[in-house]
Design an enzyme around this catalytic site. Structure first.
Site, PDB file in Angstrom:
ATOM      1  CG  HIS A 123      26.183  27.133  53.691  1.00 40.24           C
ATOM      2  ND1 HIS A 123      26.981  27.026  54.723  1.00 40.24           N
ATOM      3  CD2 HIS A 123      26.938  27.021  52.715  1.00 40.24           C
ATOM      4  CE1 HIS A 123      28.180  26.693  54.270  1.00 40.24           C
ATOM      5  NE2 HIS A 123      28.281  26.980  52.907  1.00 40.24           N
TER       6      HIS A 123
ATOM      7  N   GLY B 205      33.347  31.375  47.481  1.00 41.20           N
ATOM      8  CA  GLY B 205      33.672  30.904  48.908  1.00 41.20           C
ATOM      9  C   GLY B 205      33.384  29.324  48.953  1.00 41.20           C
ATOM     10  CD  GLN B 206      31.833  24.194  45.752  1.00 43.35           C
ATOM     11  OE1 GLN B 206      31.978  24.875  44.514  1.00 43.35           O
ATOM     12  NE2 GLN B 206      31.305  23.174  45.771  1.00 43.35           N
ATOM     13  CB  SER B 207      35.653  26.071  51.795  1.00 44.67           C
ATOM     14  OG  SER B 207      34.822  25.666  52.623  1.00 44.67           O
TER      15      SER B 207
ATOM     16  CG  ASN C 190      29.100  29.828  49.039  1.00 45.52           C
ATOM     17  OD1 ASN C 190      28.407  30.868  48.665  1.00 45.52           O
ATOM     18  ND2 ASN C 190      29.573  29.596  50.196  1.00 45.52           N
TER      19      ASN C 190
ATOM     20  CG  ASP D 281      29.095  25.670  59.009  1.00 47.91           C
ATOM     21  OD1 ASP D 281      30.140  25.867  59.615  1.00 47.91           O
ATOM     22  OD2 ASP D 281      29.027  25.509  57.619  1.00 47.91           O
ATOM     23  CB  ILE D 282      32.404  22.406  62.157  1.00 49.80           C
ATOM     24  CG1 ILE D 282      33.226  22.954  61.156  1.00 49.80           C
ATOM     25  CG2 ILE D 282      32.145  21.156  62.230  1.00 49.80           C
ATOM     26  CD1 ILE D 282      34.470  22.285  60.929  1.00 49.80           C
TER      27      ILE D 282
ATOM     28  CG  HIS E 260      28.070  22.479  50.734  1.00 54.42           C
ATOM     29  ND1 HIS E 260      29.239  22.481  49.737  1.00 54.42           N
ATOM     30  CD2 HIS E 260      28.569  23.799  51.512  1.00 54.42           C
ATOM     31  CE1 HIS E 260      30.183  23.558  49.980  1.00 54.42           C
ATOM     32  NE2 HIS E 260      29.513  24.101  50.958  1.00 54.42           N
TER      33      HIS E 260
END
Length: 112
Positions: free
Chosen positions: A100, A91-93, A85, A30-31, A98
């Site tokens: 986490h 919170g799914q951006s 999410n 993750d960035i 995906h």
């Protein structure tokens, strides 16, 4: 999906710090990590979220969980949290399924 950020990462169009890759899925760090170890695992085929998982694509989700266990073991993770999410309010951006994987610190409950 041509404009999907995670599709572009999986296709190598956008650079990432790869953790794992096979024909079905891609994992990368993750960035904006929320734990000392924080990586994502995504299917290479576009699925918007868990809400779109059905009989035609559920096998890849099972495979992803096998990959999560394998990568976690390779990284020496004894304890970790897996989060997905679904939807903006949760919170799914990025609208691409995906998971986490977070480890290396105490996780509180309830989250959020």
């Amino acid at each position: 999906m041509s404009d999907c950020l995670f599709c572009k990462i999986a296709e190598g169009e956008i650079p990432s710090n790869k953790v794992y890759e096979d024909e079905q899925c891609f994992a990368f760090y993750d960035i904006d990590p929320q734990a000392p170890t924080h990586f994502l695992v995504i299917p290479k085929g576009h699925i918007q979220s868990v809400a779109q998982v059905d009989g035609s694509n559920s096998a890849v989700v099972g495979h992803i969980f096998e990959v999560i266990a394998k990568v976690a073991a390779q990284l020496g993770l004894e304890s970790y949290r897996v989060v997905s999410n679904i939807g903006e309010q949760a919170g799914q951006s990025v609208p691409h399924l995906h998971f986490h994987v977070l480890s290396g610190r105490d996780m509180t409950w309830p989250p959020g």
